[in-house]
Design a protein around this motif. Structure first.
Motif, mmCIF file in Angstrom:
data_model
loop_
_atom_site.group_PDB
_atom_site.id
_atom_site.type_symbol
_atom_site.label_atom_id
_atom_site.label_comp_id
_atom_site.label_asym_id
_atom_site.label_seq_id
_atom_site.Cartn_x
_atom_site.Cartn_y
_atom_site.Cartn_z
ATOM 1 N N VAL A 74 -24.337 -29.576 18.085
ATOM 2 C CA VAL A 74 -25.161 -30.615 17.459
ATOM 3 C C VAL A 74 -25.183 -31.901 18.293
ATOM 4 N N LYS A 75 -24.297 -31.993 19.269
ATOM 5 C CA LYS A 75 -24.256 -33.202 20.088
ATOM 6 C C LYS A 75 -25.093 -33.083 21.353
ATOM 7 N N LEU B 153 -19.593 -38.965 11.782
ATOM 8 C CA LEU B 153 -20.408 -39.971 11.109
ATOM 9 C C LEU B 153 -19.903 -40.210 9.679
ATOM 10 N N ARG B 154 -19.515 -39.140 9.027
ATOM 11 C CA ARG B 154 -18.941 -39.268 7.682
ATOM 12 C C ARG B 154 -17.680 -40.112 7.715
ATOM 13 N N ALA C 213 -18.574 -43.735 8.363
ATOM 14 C CA ALA C 213 -19.178 -44.368 7.187
ATOM 15 C C ALA C 213 -18.101 -44.678 6.149
ATOM 16 N N HIS C 214 -17.182 -43.716 5.977
ATOM 17 C CA HIS C 214 -16.090 -43.911 5.021
ATOM 18 C C HIS C 214 -15.216 -45.089 5.454
ATOM 19 N N SER D 55 -20.654 -35.676 16.125
ATOM 20 C CA SER D 55 -20.635 -34.668 15.075
ATOM 21 C C SER D 55 -20.936 -35.356 13.735
ATOM 22 N N PRO D 56 -21.691 -34.687 12.850
ATOM 23 C CA PRO D 56 -21.940 -35.276 11.542
ATOM 24 C C PRO D 56 -20.652 -35.608 10.790
ATOM 25 N N LEU D 57 -19.587 -34.864 11.104
ATOM 26 C CA LEU D 57 -18.311 -35.141 10.453
ATOM 27 C C LEU D 57 -17.760 -36.496 10.927
ATOM 28 N N PHE E 254 -23.206 -38.360 0.660
ATOM 29 C CA PHE E 254 -22.255 -39.443 0.919
ATOM 30 C C PHE E 254 -22.826 -40.523 1.838
#
Ligand code: NAD
Lengths: 425, 323
Positions: free
Chosen positions: A69-70, B77-78, B81-82, B73-75, A17
């Protein structure tokens, strides 16, 4: 349409995505250029990253992972879970991690220095010991272990290997707790503490959804004695750890009563328990944990001859006894005459607001970081420096023993006397 | 907006400053546990995106993002981006990088106040997604100038609903309805009687009955309107929806209801629709069969429906005015 469908939920799960995102791509280029200029010196001074893995990516593992992860200077390179849906979820949070189903394969990896363990209670000891034997530093969720013997074996293994072993009692790093500890023990805002009351009350079955009956025990492990020590381990251990810490003491005896009285759904651990601990000097602590009413949810309350301190991770409240003198150390004390009562405003690095006219004071400390983040940051700091974490094997063993003995007292119906040997590693 | 009373199991939760409700069918096995799993996702969304939690990724970006990249968190970032792709699609009518304006107009939990032109010009410089840089590889976010603030107000609740729906779907649930503070609602499948879920839209000031009842099946619906939460200044009434392109609140009265699969997207689209009006909204939705928007006047009468091209996608609607 070849572009992302922005109106569907695929943005949550689609692996590529972000790559398909013009917004992200365009910015990366600009960003890259800027960073190269502005931050080169800082980049160089960064130490080698710590490579870490996580074992058990269920509910708590996911929260820990989203924080791990941070932490700067940390790379999560491996995720392990035996349950496919949980493992998959973890890869969304740590997209570069290698997935594993057998934790021993993860421990085989020589490049991994540290592991986070968030599996069911009965696995904590075996996994932590295996990890330390494999040369890894360990952050393991609370309660320390399923049995006192297992917890001691973990503590001994830590001493033998010299690795960091930190347990997941996050109240130890919570800023409100740290502040409240000082108020109680240094400022003595409650005078002489004589009683403690603590509770964790919920209203719910404590069950997890099970897509297939065959997964019942695997997913609802906390309801069954062969994996779980029930409410005292899952909820009580956090608070009992805090009481031991705040009182700077260990209990001398315990009485308890519990049962499966409401959720008769096949579970084998209590759905409610009431405990009385006796601490040195005649301080008694009553603790209850129930699953049928959530009034006043959770707190620990320290009662002394001059005041009452109520502590939760979100805030602390101080009520002064009417007969107590005004606190001379309060830098900004003022009187609220409206109800003829005194409201005290205190400021000592924390934001504390008086609730007007109630003689009550609120402590709110810096909540700019999630406790889970702070404890993991502390863990990786300990990995780098060797400094002892706040939730160390010694204190975690003590709260483990304190909780397990309450279960024991409830099961046998006997008053149990603690002795030093019980707490000795 | 409210759901129609349905014979289902209801679960309630407080998060992001409002009440969330989940309805599951009475015969749904493990219903309480599923509810807990869904709300766990809402809590995750809140921990990542809430501007009211100092420890959230968004608060950290707002606080520290000007001085350097902030690891998130990568979430998150998602989600960003959305949200930014949605800004692009709406030509900036929806933009979460509008915190400076929201604050200036006193809409960040406050009463609302009219700023002077100069202040608006200043805040506009700090508005827009080009002020936000994301590094996908390092999973960081940075703000290009001081004063830029993210405000996922028109996105975060929808994001929470999306995460919750995804969790329920993954757990094998076929039928569920969940709403966030009655501004967004998401449905899985059909209701417990096998019909599409019925969602009533109530217009404030019209307490009796619903202005419209919409049907929802495997989709989401969000409402945005101006008559609530507004303030007056010298006879002009300003609503809490800002146009990030001009820096001024939208003065149009009435309501927009957006429908598509993702609740985060419907949340964003409802806001953008108020800013753009029916014609503008029709333009951006052209060729995107998935989404549609229904406009209502301030008294709850339907004016126009746009979007929902030849491929209606996940959501199905039918509207009628009821007493
Ligand atoms: N500190 C806190 O506030 C807090 C909160 C919740 C839970 N916890 C603790 O976290 C731990 C996990 O609890 P949870 O609620 O996440 O439970 P969970 O059941 O959601 O997660 C446990 C995970 O471990 C996995 N697992 C089981 N056996 C495994 C194995 N052999 N190898 C790899 N993975 C395995 C399971 O599949 C599951 O995904 C418990 O010790 C619990 O006490 C701590």
């Amino acid at each position: 349409m070849s572009r992302n469908n922005l109106f569907s939920r695929e943005y949550l799960t689609r692996r590529d995505f972000l790559k398909g995102s013009a917004a992200a791509a365009a910015s990366v280029a600009v960003f890259g250029a800027q960073r190269a200029q502005a931050e080169e010196p800082a980049q160089k001074s960064l130490e080698e990253p710590i490579r870490a893995g996580i074992i058990g990516t269920g509910a708590q593992g996911t929260f820990l992972l989203s924080n791990a992860v941070k932490v700067p200077g940390v790379e999560i390179v491996a995720c392990c879970d035996i349950y496919e849906p949980h493992l998959e979820k973890s890869l969304i949070l740590a997209p570069d991690a290698e997935p594993y189903q057998d934790y021993r394969r993860l421990l085989d990896r020589k490049d991994i220095q540290a592991v986070i363990i968030a599996t069911p209670l009965h696995l904590h000891a075996q996994m932590s010991i295996d990890a330390m034997d494999a040369g890894k530093h360990v952050f393991c969720e609370k309660m320390m272990a399923y049995s006192i013997e297992q917890a001691k074996a973990m503590a001994r293994k830590q001493r033998e290997t010299g690795k960091v072993l930190q347990l997941g009692h996050q109240r130890r790093v919570n800023s409100t707790y740290r502040h409240a500890y000082r108020m109680l023990n240094v400022d003595k805002v409650c005078g002489r503490v004589t009683q403690v009351r603590a509770q964790w009350h919920r209203n719910g079955s404590w069950r997890r959804a099970v897509p297939d009956k065959s997964l019942e025990k695997q997913l609802n492990w906390r309801l069954y004695r062969e994996y779980s020590q029930g409410l005292m381990a899952e909820l009580g251990s956090h608070q009992i750890d805090a009481v031991n810490w705040f009182l700077n003491a260990l209990p001398v005896s315990v009485m308890a009563s519990g049962g499966i009285d409401y959720w008769k759904d096949g579970r084998t651990v209590y759905d409610n328990i009431s405990v009385i601990y006796e601490y040195p000097g005649g301080i008694r602590c009553t603790y209850t944990c129930i699953t049928t009413n959530e009034h006043e949810a959770y707190y620990e309350m320290y009662m002394g001859d001059e005041g009452t301190l109520v502590v939760t991770p979100e805030k602390g409240l101080l009520f002064r006894e009417p007969k107590a003198e005004q606190l001379v150390w309060a830098p900004m004390a003022h009187k609220d005459e409206s109800k003829g009562k005194e409201a005290i405003v205190l400021d000592a690095g924390a934001t504390r607001r008086a609730r007007e006219g109630t003689g009550q004071e609120e402590i709110r400390t810096d909540a700019s970081q999630d406790d889970y983040y702070v404890e993991l940051e502390e863990f990786f700091q300990s990995v780098r420096t060797g400094k002892k974490p706040a939730s160390d094997p010694e204190s975690a063993l003590q709260s483990c023993v304190t909780c397990l003995m309450a279960n024991n007292a409830a099961q046998t119906g006997r008053k149990i006397q603690f002795n030093e040997k019980m707490f000795q590693i | 907006m409210t759901e129609e009373p349905a014979s289902g199991l209801r679960f309630r939760w407080k998060a992001m400053g409002c009440i969330w409700e989940l309805t599951l069918c009475p015969d749904q096995p493990d219903a309480p546990a599923l509810a807990e799993a869904a709300f766990e996702q809402v809590s995750l969304a809140e921990r990542l995106l809430s501007v009211f939690l100092p420890s959230s990724d968004i608060s950290r970006i707002n606080r520290e993002g000007q001085s350097g990249p902030v690891r998130v968190s990568p979430l998150t970032l998602r989600a960003l981006a959305h949200a930014f792709q949605l800004s692009e699609m709406t030509g900036g009518a929806f933009d979460i990088a509008c915190g400076a304006l929201v604050r200036l107009w006193g809409f960040e939990g406050g009463e609302g106040r009219k700023p002077v032109e100069d202040e608006i010009t200043q805040a506009l410089k700090c508005t827009g997604r080009h002020n936000v840089l994301m590094d996908e590889a390092a999973v960081t976010v940075r703000l290009v100038r001081s004063g830029v603030r993210l405000n996922p107000g028109g996105y975060g609740k929808g994001f929470g609903l999306d995460l919750a729906m995804e969790a329920l779907r993954a757990a094998g649930v076929h039928s569920a309805l969940m709403h966030a503070g009655t501004s967004s609602v998401a449905a899985l499948g059909v209701d417990c009687t096998g019909r599409p879920w019925q969602v009533g839209i109530r217009i404030p000031g019209q307490n009796e009955g619903h202005a419209a009842v919409l049907e929802l099946q495997d989709g989401s619906l969000s409402v945005s309107g101006i008559s609530e939460q507004s303030f007056s200044d010298e006879g002009r009434r300003f609503g809490h929806v800002l146009d990030p392109r001009t820096g001024w609140p939208v003065e149009r009265e009435g309501w927009a209801v957006a429908l598509c699969e993702s609740a985060a997207a419907s949340d964003a689209l409802a806001t953008a629709a108020l800013v753009l009006g029916p014609e503008g909204t029709e333009r951006i939705l052209k060729g995107r069969g998935e989404a549609r928007v229904i406009f209502y006047d301030e008294r709850g009468r339907p004016i126009r429906e746009v979007g929902g091209g030849p491929e209606p996608g996940g959501s199905r609607t039918e509207s009628h005015v009821s007493e």
